[in-house]
Design a protein around this motif. Structure first.
Motif, PDB file in Angstrom:
ATOM      1  N   ALA A 142       5.719   5.496 -19.290  1.00 26.31           N
ATOM      2  CA  ALA A 142       4.557   5.762 -20.150  1.00 26.31           C
ATOM      3  C   ALA A 142       3.389   4.848 -19.782  1.00 26.31           C
ATOM      4  N   ARG A 143       3.698   3.581 -19.519  1.00 21.95           N
ATOM      5  CA  ARG A 143       2.656   2.616 -19.151  1.00 21.95           C
ATOM      6  C   ARG A 143       1.949   3.048 -17.865  1.00 21.95           C
ATOM      7  N   ASN A 144       2.728   3.423 -16.854  1.00 21.95           N
ATOM      8  CA  ASN A 144       2.121   3.803 -15.580  1.00 21.95           C
ATOM      9  C   ASN A 144       1.274   5.064 -15.708  1.00 21.95           C
ATOM     10  N   ARG A 145       1.765   6.021 -16.495  1.00 24.78           N
ATOM     11  CA  ARG A 145       0.987   7.250 -16.691  1.00 24.78           C
ATOM     12  C   ARG A 145      -0.299   6.957 -17.451  1.00 24.78           C
ATOM     13  N   ARG A 146      -0.206   6.067 -18.400  1.00 26.73           N
ATOM     14  CA  ARG A 146      -1.373   5.703 -19.205  1.00 26.73           C
ATOM     15  C   ARG A 146      -2.443   5.032 -18.323  1.00 26.73           C
ATOM     16  N   VAL A 147      -2.024   4.078 -17.485  1.00 27.15           N
ATOM     17  CA  VAL A 147      -2.977   3.392 -16.609  1.00 27.15           C
ATOM     18  C   VAL A 147      -3.620   4.403 -15.658  1.00 27.15           C
ATOM     19  N   ASP A 148      -2.825   5.333 -15.174  1.00 26.66           N
ATOM     20  CA  ASP A 148      -3.343   6.362 -14.274  1.00 26.66           C
ATOM     21  C   ASP A 148      -4.335   7.271 -15.007  1.00 26.66           C
ATOM     22  N   ALA A 149      -3.994   7.663 -16.229  1.00 28.68           N
ATOM     23  CA  ALA A 149      -4.844   8.605 -16.963  1.00 28.68           C
ATOM     24  C   ALA A 149      -6.136   7.957 -17.443  1.00 28.68           C
ATOM     25  N   LEU A 150      -6.053   6.730 -17.943  1.00 25.35           N
ATOM     26  CA  LEU A 150      -7.239   6.112 -18.533  1.00 25.35           C
ATOM     27  C   LEU A 150      -8.109   5.401 -17.516  1.00 25.35           C
ATOM     28  N   ARG A 151      -7.491   4.864 -16.476  1.00 25.86           N
ATOM     29  CA  ARG A 151      -8.301   4.072 -15.543  1.00 25.86           C
ATOM     30  C   ARG A 151      -8.245   4.588 -14.120  1.00 25.86           C
ATOM     31  N   ARG A 152      -7.479   5.639 -13.877  1.00 27.04           N
ATOM     32  CA  ARG A 152      -7.308   6.134 -12.502  1.00 27.04           C
ATOM     33  C   ARG A 152      -6.854   4.999 -11.592  1.00 27.04           C
ATOM     34  N   GLU A 153      -5.927   4.212 -12.075  1.00 25.02           N
ATOM     35  CA  GLU A 153      -5.432   3.100 -11.279  1.00 25.02           C
ATOM     36  C   GLU A 153      -3.926   3.137 -11.227  1.00 25.02           C
ATOM     37  N   ARG A 154      -3.387   2.389 -10.284  1.00 29.73           N
ATOM     38  CA  ARG A 154      -1.944   2.241 -10.195  1.00 29.73           C
ATOM     39  C   ARG A 154      -1.549   0.884 -10.761  1.00 29.73           C
ATOM     40  N   VAL A 155      -0.284   0.737 -11.065  1.00 31.98           N
ATOM     41  CA  VAL A 155       0.246  -0.580 -11.409  1.00 31.98           C
ATOM     42  C   VAL A 155       1.033  -1.052 -10.190  1.00 31.98           C
ATOM     43  N   PRO A 156       0.457  -1.957  -9.396  1.00 30.97           N
ATOM     44  CA  PRO A 156       1.186  -2.418  -8.211  1.00 30.97           C
ATOM     45  C   PRO A 156       2.480  -3.093  -8.645  1.00 30.97           C
ATOM     46  N   GLN A 157       3.577  -2.754  -7.969  1.00 29.08           N
ATOM     47  CA  GLN A 157       4.869  -3.304  -8.365  1.00 29.08           C
ATOM     48  C   GLN A 157       5.650  -3.785  -7.162  1.00 29.08           C
ATOM     49  N   ILE A 158       6.519  -4.749  -7.392  1.00 32.31           N
ATOM     50  CA  ILE A 158       7.366  -5.221  -6.294  1.00 32.31           C
ATOM     51  C   ILE A 158       8.351  -4.117  -5.920  1.00 32.31           C
ATOM     52  N   SER A 185       5.080  -8.170   7.228  1.00 31.00           N
ATOM     53  CA  SER A 185       4.933  -9.610   7.265  1.00 31.00           C
ATOM     54  C   SER A 185       4.302 -10.066   5.966  1.00 31.00           C
ATOM     55  N   LEU A 186       3.919  -9.087   5.161  1.00 26.93           N
ATOM     56  CA  LEU A 186       3.387  -9.409   3.839  1.00 26.93           C
ATOM     57  C   LEU A 186       4.249  -8.697   2.802  1.00 26.93           C
ATOM     58  N   PRO A 187       4.407  -9.300   1.638  1.00 21.65           N
ATOM     59  CA  PRO A 187       5.270  -8.674   0.629  1.00 21.65           C
ATOM     60  C   PRO A 187       4.751  -7.304   0.191  1.00 21.65           C
ATOM     61  N   GLN A 188       5.654  -6.522  -0.298  1.00 24.22           N
ATOM     62  CA  GLN A 188       5.431  -5.110  -0.503  1.00 24.22           C
ATOM     63  C   GLN A 188       4.247  -4.677  -1.372  1.00 24.22           C
ATOM     64  N   PRO A 189       4.051  -5.222  -2.530  1.00 21.02           N
ATOM     65  CA  PRO A 189       2.937  -4.645  -3.287  1.00 21.02           C
ATOM     66  C   PRO A 189       1.644  -4.712  -2.479  1.00 21.02           C
ATOM     67  N   LEU A 190       1.444  -5.806  -1.751  1.00 21.75           N
ATOM     68  CA  LEU A 190       0.223  -5.981  -0.972  1.00 21.75           C
ATOM     69  C   LEU A 190       0.238  -5.122   0.284  1.00 21.75           C
ATOM     70  N   ALA A 191       1.381  -5.080   0.995  1.00 16.31           N
ATOM     71  CA  ALA A 191       1.455  -4.354   2.259  1.00 16.31           C
ATOM     72  C   ALA A 191       1.062  -2.887   2.069  1.00 16.31           C
ATOM     73  N   ARG A 192       1.385  -2.321   0.900  1.00 16.00           N
ATOM     74  CA  ARG A 192       1.047  -0.920   0.649  1.00 16.00           C
ATOM     75  C   ARG A 192      -0.456  -0.673   0.578  1.00 16.00           C
ATOM     76  N   TYR A 193      -1.224  -1.726   0.346  1.00 18.86           N
ATOM     77  CA  TYR A 193      -2.673  -1.581   0.243  1.00 18.86           C
ATOM     78  C   TYR A 193      -3.362  -1.778   1.587  1.00 18.86           C
ATOM     79  N   LEU A 194      -2.581  -2.054   2.622  1.00 21.78           N
ATOM     80  CA  LEU A 194      -3.164  -2.343   3.926  1.00 21.78           C
ATOM     81  C   LEU A 194      -2.755  -1.273   4.921  1.00 21.78           C
ATOM     82  N   PRO A 195      -3.616  -0.971   5.882  1.00 21.31           N
ATOM     83  CA  PRO A 195      -3.267   0.057   6.864  1.00 21.31           C
ATOM     84  C   PRO A 195      -2.237  -0.396   7.886  1.00 21.31           C
ATOM     85  N   GLY A 196      -1.893  -1.657   7.943  1.00 19.27           N
ATOM     86  CA  GLY A 196      -0.918  -2.131   8.928  1.00 19.27           C
ATOM     87  C   GLY A 196      -0.658  -3.606   8.732  1.00 19.27           C
ATOM     88  N   PRO A 197       0.149  -4.206   9.608  1.00 20.02           N
ATOM     89  CA  PRO A 197       0.402  -5.645   9.510  1.00 20.02           C
ATOM     90  C   PRO A 197      -0.851  -6.433   9.897  1.00 20.02           C
TER      91      PRO A 197
END
Lengths: 191, 222
Positions: A89-105, B93-105
């Motif tokens: 729900a949180r991710n959908r909300r951020v997408d709907a209201l701000r057109r953004e993603r929630v970056p996650q590990i 070479s960079l952790p995942q959340p950040l690497a996804r925002y970059l076109p390459g290493p």
């Protein structure tokens, strides 16, 4: 700290079982029960962020459809059902209201620095952690619990967030910080 | 190695609650990849989100809503599955959340050079009010003394720098606001790679303010 059974209503393990039934058997009855329980709560969550009735109900349906689609990814050892549905729900909300993603590990990222030895959090299961947090929230002073709760419902504009990030200590932020430390202490985490 | 400097707790809570703008959320998420204790804390805040969702009074839902949703399940099952999440950007070479925002290493990235000591890449240009940069500074570089009109958040990814003899190393999360005037020095024997998010312009203090605009930009990095 002993868990208070009366506060554990939110972590009924049967929700996990229903999610498993959806994943394994595509069980519509199980899905309906999940929908009747979580649907109105997700809708309420979305409306509190300023969404209109129709929009919130539509997005709630999307959230529940995502629950149906991804039930196979739910892992009851890692999260309770309510936590898992909250993140959808949180991710959908951020997408709907701000057109953004929630970056996650990414748990499979080889660069993820591993925990050295089991943490206190890993020794208790997800349902028990939810129970402890629910109990801790009832032990927080009312104004602090309210402050914590509100931070889950506020969707602010970028400029409002930027302005708030700039606020000096001694304001809402430090009060929230205090509340959070107290909460952590109550669940047995490091303050 | 566990980082020594962490995001404030309220920032971790806002991240878990989905209340942070994407640039700041990216900075926090990348720190989480490098910092198990903050990861555990953030997990607790996500769990708390579930507890709070469970605890709120539900909003009435229209009577046909369940039926309509059930009717969509078949279509749901026939539609192609969610695309698998993109593979880890090779060679990571960079952790995942950040690497996804970059076109390459990092070595292959379109670095914009500023002078011969500093290079940067702008990210997340679509987010108004925030300047997000991946910045690489050669070892031994001393940045001009400056302060900030807004807030500046920095995550060290490789190498490191020191500010008033306090070291910042990989994984460390630094917060500087308008009360901070600093003059960081890259004092590791490799370049310092940082992710930096600014919410306002930088003020140069002392002789640096006479620099030309291009160099100002270069020094608006820490």
């Amino acid at each position: 700290m002993a868990a208070d059974p009366s506060s554990g209503a939110g972590t009924d393990p049967s929700w996990s079982d229903l999610l498993a039934a959806v994943a394994e058997k595509r069980d519509r009855d199980a899905f309906s029960r999940l929908f009747l329980h979580f649907g109105p709560r997700v809708k309420s969550y979305l409306r509190r962020q300023g969404m209109g009735n129709a929009e919130a109900e539509e997005l709630m349906q999307e959230v529940m459809l995502t629950v149906w689609r991804r039930a196979g990814q739910f892992d009851s050892a890692k999260a309770s059902a309510s936590t898992w549905i909250f993140t959808i729900a949180r991710n959908r909300r951020v997408d709907a209201l701000r057109r953004e993603r929630v970056p996650q590990i990414d748990p499979n990222d080889p660069l993820l620095v591993p925990q050295s030895g089991p943490s206190a959090d890993e020794r208790i299961d997800a349902a028990e952690r939810s129970r402890r947090l629910a109990a801790a929230m009832t032990e927080l002073p009312a104004d602090q619990a309210d402050l914590v709760r509100r931070s889950y419902f506020e969707d602010k504009s970028h400029s409002a967030i930027a302005a708030e990030l700039r606020l000096p200590l001694g304001t809402v932020k430090s009060r929230l910080r205090l509340a959070v430390r107290r909460l952590r202490a109550l669940i047995g985490g490091k303050p | 190695m566990i980082p020594h400097r962490h995001p404030p707790e309220d920032l971790l809570l806002s991240y878990a609650a989905g209340g942070l703008p994407e640039p700041v959320a990216l900075l926090v998420a990348t720190h989480l990849a490098l910092c198990p204790p903050c990861r555990a804390q953030s997990d607790d805040f996500v769990t708390l989100g579930g507890v709070i969702l469970e605890g709120i009074a539900g909003d009435p839902v229209s009577p046909q809503c369940l039926e309509r949703t059930l009717a969509r399940l078949d279509a749901e099952d026939e539609s192609p599955a969610d695309p698998p999440s993109p593979p880890v950007s090779p060679p990571a070479s960079l952790p995942q959340p950040l690497a996804r925002y970059l076109p390459g290493p990092p070595p292959s990235l379109p670095w914009r050079r500023i002078g011969d000591r500093i290079a940067e890449i702008r990210l997340l240009r679509r987010c108004p009010g925030f300047t997000t940069r991946l910045v690489r500074v050669k070892e031994g570089t001393r940045i001009v003394r400056h302060s900030h009109d807004g807030l500046e958040l920095t995550l060290v990814l490789a190498g490191g720098y020191s500010c008033a003899s306090e070291p910042f190393r990989a994984g460390d999360f630094a917060v500087a606001d308008e009360t901070v005037t600093h003059r960081p020095v890259v004092d590791t024997d490799e370049p310092c790679l940082c992710l930096v998010v600014d919410t306002g312009p930088i003020r140069l203090v002392g002789p640096g303010r006479l620099l030309n605009p291009l160099l100002r930009l270069a020094y608006a990095l820490f």
